[in-house]
Design a protein around this motif. Structure first.
Motif, PDB file in Angstrom:
ATOM      1  N   GLY A 172       0.787  -1.219   0.000  1.00 56.97           N
ATOM      2  CA  GLY A 172       0.000   0.000   0.000  1.00 56.97           C
ATOM      3  C   GLY A 172       0.820   1.271   0.000  1.00 56.97           C
ATOM      4  O   GLY A 172       1.826   1.398  -0.702  1.00 56.97           O
ATOM      5  N   THR A 205      -6.093   1.039  -1.920  1.00 53.18           N
ATOM      6  CA  THR A 205      -5.197   0.065  -1.291  1.00 53.18           C
ATOM      7  C   THR A 205      -6.040  -1.048  -0.690  1.00 53.18           C
ATOM      8  O   THR A 205      -7.273  -1.024  -0.785  1.00 53.18           O
ATOM      9  N   ASP A 206      -5.391  -2.014  -0.044  1.00 48.29           N
ATOM     10  CA  ASP A 206      -6.148  -3.064   0.649  1.00 48.29           C
ATOM     11  C   ASP A 206      -7.069  -2.461   1.692  1.00 48.29           C
ATOM     12  O   ASP A 206      -8.178  -2.949   1.918  1.00 48.29           O
ATOM     13  N   PRO A 222      -2.333   4.836  -5.261  1.00 47.36           N
ATOM     14  CA  PRO A 222      -1.271   5.062  -4.280  1.00 47.36           C
ATOM     15  C   PRO A 222      -0.169   5.991  -4.779  1.00 47.36           C
ATOM     16  O   PRO A 222       0.312   6.840  -4.027  1.00 47.36           O
TER      17      PRO A 222
END
Length: 234
Positions: free
Chosen positions: A14, A191-192, A202
């Protein structure tokens, strides 16, 4: 950006991984931490591309023993140098929380990981920070009390609100050395943690935040800043 020495926590994926990548591209030397470095495939590949400029060390920011071990190892990597930038990126978010079912353990984990750990890490590493350097805490507008209009991710919101107070306290403690401490909101990033629907990539978020850090003046310490550099309400 002039070459400098940086520490990025939560760098295995991330935003942390992207901060590491862009700092290296700008000529910096980076110490990147992850809870399980052996599993940080992308980060280790990046270290292979930048021998001698990227060092990967273990750190679970919420665990005192892990912070102590980093404090012992870091001088071996830095030598006589000091950190110009400490970027507290490691964090945790528990999704799907509903009122009446918020778990005590999730609240404790969030406050410990998002607020207590970063505060104590800065305190422990204070002697390794360069005078005039920067401590950047990756926060979120979800932690803004003034902006809350809905019940959403309460453990994360409470943890980030506590982190914001820690930012202000650290800015006061480190002010005599000219060290600027800021809280940063990166926007809604894909991101996750942010999810696939997030509109900001990102690379875009990190590039914007690095520009914010480059523009920091001596009177900007203790502020809560968005990706455009605007001051956000607490």
């Amino acid at each position: 950006m002039e070459p400098r020495h940086c520490l990025v926590t939560g760098a295995n994926r991330g935003l942390g991984l992207e901060f590491t990548r862009q700092l290296l591209a700008g000529g910096a030397r980076v110490v990147a931490t992850a809870r399980h470095p052996g599993r940080a495939t992308a980060l280790n590949a990046l270290a292979g591309e930048h021998p001698g400029r990227l060092h990967v060390l273990p750190l679970d920011v919420a665990v005192a023993r892990s912070r102590d071990e980093l404090l012992r190892e870091l001088p071996l990597v830095l030598g006589q140098r000091r950190l110009d930038l400490l970027l507290n990126n490691a964090g945790v978010l528990h999704g799907g929380e509903r009122f009446g079912q918020v778990a005590e353990a999730d609240l404790e984990t969030s406050v410990r990981t998002n607020a207590i750990g970063p505060f104590l890490l800065v305190q422990a590493l204070a002697g390794l920070l360069a005078d005039g350097g920067i401590v950047a805490n990756l926060s979120s507008e979800i932690g803004s009390i003034a902006l809350r209009r809905e019940f959403r991710t309460p453990s994360y919101a409470i943890g980030k609100a506590a982190q914001n107070m820690a930012t202000v306290m650290l800015s006061q403690a480190l002010q005599p050395r000219g060290i600027r401490v800021v809280a940063l909101h990166p926007g809604w990033v894909r991101t996750d943690m942010g999810g696939e629907r997030a509109p900001v990539l990102p690379a875009e978020a990190v590039a914007a935040l690095l520009q914010v850090l480059e523009r920091l003046g001596p009177t900007d310490s203790g502020l809560f800043l968005g990706p455009d550099g605007a001051v956000l309400p607490w």
